[in-house]
Design a protein around this motif. Sequence first.
Motif, PDB file in Angstrom:
ATOM      1  N   THR A 238     -39.256 -43.780  19.868  1.00  0.00           N
ATOM      2  CA  THR A 238     -39.653 -44.280  21.194  1.00  0.00           C
ATOM      3  C   THR A 238     -38.867 -43.543  22.277  1.00  0.00           C
ATOM      4  N   ASP A 239     -37.558 -43.379  22.059  1.00  0.00           N
ATOM      5  CA  ASP A 239     -36.736 -42.653  23.039  1.00  0.00           C
ATOM      6  C   ASP A 239     -37.207 -41.209  23.178  1.00  0.00           C
ATOM      7  N   ARG A 240     -37.477 -40.590  22.029  1.00  0.00           N
ATOM      8  CA  ARG A 240     -37.913 -39.184  22.048  1.00  0.00           C
ATOM      9  C   ARG A 240     -39.208 -39.021  22.838  1.00  0.00           C
ATOM     10  N   ILE A 241     -40.170 -39.902  22.567  1.00  0.00           N
ATOM     11  CA  ILE A 241     -41.474 -39.765  23.225  1.00  0.00           C
ATOM     12  C   ILE A 241     -41.370 -40.141  24.714  1.00  0.00           C
ATOM     13  N   LYS A 242     -40.505 -41.085  25.027  1.00  0.00           N
ATOM     14  CA  LYS A 242     -40.310 -41.412  26.453  1.00  0.00           C
ATOM     15  C   LYS A 242     -39.794 -40.190  27.201  1.00  0.00           C
ATOM     16  N   LYS A 243     -38.886 -39.437  26.545  1.00  0.00           N
ATOM     17  CA  LYS A 243     -38.350 -38.234  27.199  1.00  0.00           C
ATOM     18  C   LYS A 243     -39.445 -37.174  27.358  1.00  0.00           C
ATOM     19  N   LEU A 244     -40.326 -37.067  26.350  1.00  0.00           N
ATOM     20  CA  LEU A 244     -41.401 -36.062  26.434  1.00  0.00           C
ATOM     21  C   LEU A 244     -42.453 -36.453  27.469  1.00  0.00           C
ATOM     22  N   GLY A 245     -42.622 -37.754  27.666  1.00  0.00           N
ATOM     23  CA  GLY A 245     -43.648 -38.225  28.602  1.00  0.00           C
ATOM     24  C   GLY A 245     -44.974 -38.450  27.896  1.00  0.00           C
TER      25      GLY A 245
ATOM     26  N   THR B  25     -47.519 -42.018   1.240  1.00  0.00           N
ATOM     27  CA  THR B  25     -47.711 -41.095   2.360  1.00  0.00           C
ATOM     28  C   THR B  25     -48.548 -39.870   1.946  1.00  0.00           C
ATOM     29  N   GLY B  26     -48.677 -39.666   0.623  1.00  0.00           N
ATOM     30  CA  GLY B  26     -49.547 -38.586   0.154  1.00  0.00           C
ATOM     31  C   GLY B  26     -50.992 -38.825   0.563  1.00  0.00           C
ATOM     32  N   ARG B  27     -51.293 -40.052   0.957  1.00  0.00           N
ATOM     33  CA  ARG B  27     -52.648 -40.419   1.388  1.00  0.00           C
ATOM     34  C   ARG B  27     -52.896 -40.015   2.850  1.00  0.00           C
ATOM     35  N   VAL B  28     -51.833 -39.685   3.563  1.00  0.00           N
ATOM     36  CA  VAL B  28     -51.984 -39.372   5.001  1.00  0.00           C
ATOM     37  C   VAL B  28     -52.429 -37.913   5.146  1.00  0.00           C
ATOM     38  N   ASP B  29     -53.676 -37.774   5.517  1.00  0.00           N
ATOM     39  CA  ASP B  29     -54.244 -36.446   5.639  1.00  0.00           C
ATOM     40  C   ASP B  29     -53.909 -35.831   7.003  1.00  0.00           C
ATOM     41  N   ILE B  30     -53.956 -34.518   7.042  1.00  0.00           N
ATOM     42  CA  ILE B  30     -53.738 -33.798   8.308  1.00  0.00           C
ATOM     43  C   ILE B  30     -54.663 -34.343   9.400  1.00  0.00           C
ATOM     44  N   ILE B  31     -55.890 -34.622   9.013  1.00  0.00           N
ATOM     45  CA  ILE B  31     -56.873 -35.061  10.010  1.00  0.00           C
ATOM     46  C   ILE B  31     -56.472 -36.406  10.630  1.00  0.00           C
ATOM     47  N   PHE B  32     -55.791 -37.282   9.864  1.00  0.00           N
ATOM     48  CA  PHE B  32     -55.354 -38.577  10.422  1.00  0.00           C
ATOM     49  C   PHE B  32     -54.372 -38.335  11.578  1.00  0.00           C
ATOM     50  N   LEU B  33     -53.476 -37.387  11.354  1.00  0.00           N
ATOM     51  CA  LEU B  33     -52.423 -37.118  12.350  1.00  0.00           C
ATOM     52  C   LEU B  33     -53.035 -36.464  13.585  1.00  0.00           C
ATOM     53  N   LEU B  34     -53.884 -35.474  13.341  1.00  0.00           N
ATOM     54  CA  LEU B  34     -54.511 -34.776  14.476  1.00  0.00           C
ATOM     55  C   LEU B  34     -55.433 -35.716  15.248  1.00  0.00           C
ATOM     56  N   ARG B  35     -56.146 -36.577  14.521  1.00  0.00           N
ATOM     57  CA  ARG B  35     -57.068 -37.506  15.178  1.00  0.00           C
ATOM     58  C   ARG B  35     -56.291 -38.497  16.058  1.00  0.00           C
ATOM     59  N   ALA B  36     -55.151 -38.944  15.555  1.00  0.00           N
ATOM     60  CA  ALA B  36     -54.325 -39.881  16.343  1.00  0.00           C
ATOM     61  C   ALA B  36     -53.925 -39.228  17.664  1.00  0.00           C
ATOM     62  N   ILE B  37     -53.484 -37.987  17.596  1.00  0.00           N
ATOM     63  CA  ILE B  37     -53.083 -37.271  18.816  1.00  0.00           C
ATOM     64  C   ILE B  37     -54.305 -37.056  19.717  1.00  0.00           C
ATOM     65  N   GLU B  38     -55.398 -36.644  19.094  1.00  0.00           N
ATOM     66  CA  GLU B  38     -56.628 -36.395  19.862  1.00  0.00           C
ATOM     67  C   GLU B  38     -57.099 -37.668  20.580  1.00  0.00           C
ATOM     68  N   GLU B  39     -56.899 -38.818  19.926  1.00  0.00           N
ATOM     69  CA  GLU B  39     -57.352 -40.092  20.502  1.00  0.00           C
ATOM     70  C   GLU B  39     -56.379 -40.650  21.537  1.00  0.00           C
ATOM     71  N   GLY B  40     -55.263 -39.928  21.751  1.00  0.00           N
ATOM     72  CA  GLY B  40     -54.381 -40.333  22.845  1.00  0.00           C
ATOM     73  C   GLY B  40     -53.047 -40.935  22.458  1.00  0.00           C
ATOM     74  N   ALA B  41     -52.722 -40.953  21.158  1.00  0.00           N
ATOM     75  CA  ALA B  41     -51.387 -41.446  20.785  1.00  0.00           C
ATOM     76  C   ALA B  41     -50.351 -40.496  21.389  1.00  0.00           C
ATOM     77  N   ASP B  42     -49.263 -41.058  21.906  1.00  0.00           N
ATOM     78  CA  ASP B  42     -48.200 -40.218  22.480  1.00  0.00           C
ATOM     79  C   ASP B  42     -47.302 -39.648  21.387  1.00  0.00           C
ATOM     80  N   GLY B  43     -47.266 -40.323  20.266  1.00  0.00           N
ATOM     81  CA  GLY B  43     -46.458 -39.863  19.142  1.00  0.00           C
ATOM     82  C   GLY B  43     -46.986 -40.447  17.850  1.00  0.00           C
ATOM     83  N   VAL B  44     -46.709 -39.771  16.751  1.00  0.00           N
ATOM     84  CA  VAL B  44     -47.145 -40.234  15.428  1.00  0.00           C
ATOM     85  C   VAL B  44     -46.051 -39.889  14.432  1.00  0.00           C
ATOM     86  N   TYR B  45     -45.755 -40.801  13.534  1.00  0.00           N
ATOM     87  CA  TYR B  45     -44.869 -40.408  12.451  1.00  0.00           C
ATOM     88  C   TYR B  45     -45.294 -41.004  11.119  1.00  0.00           C
ATOM     89  N   VAL B  46     -44.788 -40.348  10.093  1.00  0.00           N
ATOM     90  CA  VAL B  46     -45.082 -40.749   8.724  1.00  0.00           C
ATOM     91  C   VAL B  46     -43.748 -41.149   8.106  1.00  0.00           C
TER      92      VAL B  46
END
Length: 140
Positions: A124-131, A44-65
């Motif tokens: 999945t439950d958490r993100i469903k609640k957030l919408g 997980t040390g390979r997961v850069d900040i930009i990967f997470l932000l890009r996922a959100i920017e591209e429309g992912a409703d949620g992301v986790y590591v």
Amino acid sequence: MSQDFEPQILAFCCKYCAYAAADLAGSMRLNYPPNIKVIQVPCTGRVDIIFLLRAIEEGADGVYVAGCLEGECHFVGGNLRARKRVNYVKKTLAELGIEPERVEMFNLSSAMGPRFAEIAIEMTDRIKKLGPTPVCRLAG
Ligand code: FES
């Protein structure tokens, strides 16, 4: 909110623990939501900040590591760096008016197949609640 909302969630999973736990969950025939798209990473040390932000920017409703238990990273502190990055992304999202709960860090071992399934259900439950992600609404 629509009952039909099926969130798109990305999971960056370390191959030594969470990815192996996902395999185990499959072998154990544990059910978990199909909303999770698993991306294997060498640590997980390979997961850069930009990967997470890009996922959100591209429309992912949620992301986790999902990384090794603390003290058990094969690259010493990769999972600790990942946690710091996740926390940084949470703060950044909050500043942008996006719910920080859309991003999360988990630690587990390769033997924790049931925990992998639990995490998938929990997120999945958490993100469903957030919408749905507000990113498209904000951009539009
Ligand atoms: Fe698993 Fe680093 S090797 S988090």
